[in-house]
Design an enzyme around this catalytic site. Structure first.
Site, mmCIF file in Angstrom:
data_model
loop_
_atom_site.group_PDB
_atom_site.id
_atom_site.type_symbol
_atom_site.label_atom_id
_atom_site.label_comp_id
_atom_site.label_asym_id
_atom_site.label_seq_id
_atom_site.Cartn_x
_atom_site.Cartn_y
_atom_site.Cartn_z
ATOM 1 N N HIS A 153 38.497 37.283 36.619
ATOM 2 C CA HIS A 153 36.968 36.947 36.933
ATOM 3 C C HIS A 153 36.651 38.908 36.715
ATOM 4 O O HIS A 153 36.769 39.263 37.039
ATOM 5 C CB HIS A 153 36.422 36.068 38.120
ATOM 6 C CG HIS A 153 37.226 36.601 38.879
ATOM 7 N ND1 HIS A 153 39.049 36.415 39.249
ATOM 8 C CD2 HIS A 153 36.931 37.628 40.480
ATOM 9 C CE1 HIS A 153 38.384 37.147 40.800
ATOM 10 N NE2 HIS A 153 37.770 37.806 40.823
ATOM 11 N N ASP A 155 33.760 40.293 39.756
ATOM 12 C CA ASP A 155 33.373 39.674 41.151
ATOM 13 C C ASP A 155 31.801 40.263 41.089
ATOM 14 O O ASP A 155 30.881 41.061 40.676
ATOM 15 C CB ASP A 155 33.864 41.141 42.779
ATOM 16 C CG ASP A 155 35.226 40.391 42.717
ATOM 17 O OD1 ASP A 155 35.453 39.974 42.285
ATOM 18 O OD2 ASP A 155 36.020 41.688 42.825
ATOM 19 N N HIS A 210 39.583 40.691 36.419
ATOM 20 C CA HIS A 210 40.565 40.816 37.282
ATOM 21 C C HIS A 210 40.755 39.173 37.813
ATOM 22 O O HIS A 210 39.727 38.711 37.986
ATOM 23 C CB HIS A 210 41.045 42.491 38.616
ATOM 24 C CG HIS A 210 39.810 41.818 39.404
ATOM 25 N ND1 HIS A 210 38.466 41.461 38.980
ATOM 26 C CD2 HIS A 210 39.713 40.951 40.948
ATOM 27 C CE1 HIS A 210 37.408 41.418 40.406
ATOM 28 N NE2 HIS A 210 38.048 40.483 41.039
ATOM 29 N N ARG A 220 52.032 36.145 49.162
ATOM 30 C CA ARG A 220 50.996 36.841 48.831
ATOM 31 C C ARG A 220 50.070 36.783 49.710
ATOM 32 O O ARG A 220 49.846 35.248 49.633
ATOM 33 C CB ARG A 220 50.510 37.412 47.712
ATOM 34 C CG ARG A 220 49.497 38.566 47.659
ATOM 35 C CD ARG A 220 48.888 38.330 45.702
ATOM 36 N NE ARG A 220 47.304 38.988 45.745
ATOM 37 C CZ ARG A 220 46.992 40.616 46.000
ATOM 38 N NH1 ARG A 220 48.422 41.395 46.180
ATOM 39 N NH2 ARG A 220 46.215 40.640 46.200
HETATM 40 O O1 LIG Z 1 43.417 38.087 46.567
HETATM 41 C C1 LIG Z 1 43.392 39.367 46.313
HETATM 42 O O2 LIG Z 1 44.155 40.023 45.897
HETATM 43 C C2 LIG Z 1 41.712 39.091 45.435
HETATM 44 C C3 LIG Z 1 40.766 38.265 45.094
HETATM 45 C C4 LIG Z 1 39.579 38.391 44.055
HETATM 46 O O3 LIG Z 1 39.833 38.943 43.216
HETATM 47 C C5 LIG Z 1 38.405 37.815 44.882
HETATM 48 O O4 LIG Z 1 38.218 37.000 45.738
HETATM 49 O O5 LIG Z 1 37.403 38.128 44.244
HETATM 50 FE FE LIG Z 2 38.067 39.479 42.509
#
Ligand SMILES: O=C(O)CCC(=O)C(=O)O
Ligand SMILES: [Fe+2]
Length: 245
Positions: A153, A155, A210, A220
């Protein structure tokens, strides 16, 4: 440099002509989001997309069942321990974390506007933003090749700050097919440019697709701050020149 600016569409404050322009921009942004969704659908081969959906559900079911309070042991802000496994101080620590994050993002916005040659007056400032803190947990997954933490996606923010624990998984892509894993650097924040910056900069800041993959070795965690204008703001490019770097 153009005259377009970030506009506040409050019906009682603007005249009919501006309302029409606001409406037009809204439609343009809606269309842009539709195009973005289509772009991603096309990039993901249908088989992968459907199995990824299934596995994402599977993975999130595991994540839910593992979702006990055990993730964050401490939060350090500017090297000072602000939270130390004591829930009563959690909300204060989160508030401080959010305030500091906003200061950082506002600095980044000022810098990027300077870089783009946009006057500061064109920015709506911290009072017209929303920021959301997201705490993500990606448990150990027995079959990581069959699952995905977060599907590809971009952001919707202007900037996103990502603090990651010492377990990698965040990946970026230029073309939607090959992925680059963000290295783990202690005490480092990953800064991600979002769709709003892409629009304001007339695509001089690229979209940053990403995703997060999971692993079978180490849980994680991430703390993510999304920062964007409030929903009522209509945005449009602030850079007229359409030649990209
Ligand atoms: O949790 C992560 O490392 C990335 C999360 C992410 O890409 C988002 O919340 O848009
Ligand atoms: Fe993200």
């Amino acid at each position: 440099m153009g005259t377009a600016s970030v506009e506040m569409v409050e019906k009682d404050e603007i005249d009919e002509c501006e309302t029409t322009r606001g409406r037009t921009l809204r439609v343009l942004v809606d269309k842009w989001y539709e195009r973005k969704a289509t772009y991603w659908k096309q990039l993901l081969k249908s088989k992968f997309a459907s199995s990824m959906d299934r596995n994402t559900k599977f993975f999130h079911a595991i994540a839910k069942s593992n979702g006990r309070w055990k993730g964050i042991e401490s939060i350090k802000i500017n090297h000072v321990v602000t939270y130390n496994n004591n829930r009563s101080t959690m909300s204060d620590a989160m508030k401080k974390f959010q305030d500091e994050s906003i200061v950082l993002v506002e600095k980044l916005i000022r810098l990027s506007f300077k870089y783009l040659g946009i006057s500061k007056g064109n920015w709506i400032g911290p009072n017209n933003h929303t920021s959301a803190i997201q705490l993500d947990s990606y448990p150990i997954c027995p079959k990581p090749e069959n699952a995905i933490g977060i599907a590809p996606h971009t952001d919707t923010s202007i900037f996103t700050l990502i603090h990651q624990s010492q377990s990698s998984g965040l990946q970026f892509s230029k073309d939607g097919s090959s992925w680059f894993t963000v290295p783990l650097e202690p005490n480092t924040v990953v800064i991600n440019t979002g769709d709003v910056l892409h629009i304001l900069s007339n695509a001089r800041f690229k979209l940053a697709p990403h995703r997060v993959i999971v692993n079978n070795i180490k849980h994680r965690y991430s703390m993510v701050v999304h920062y964007r204008p409030i929903m009522d703001h209509v945005i449009s490019p602030l850079v007229q020149d359409n030649t990209h770097d």
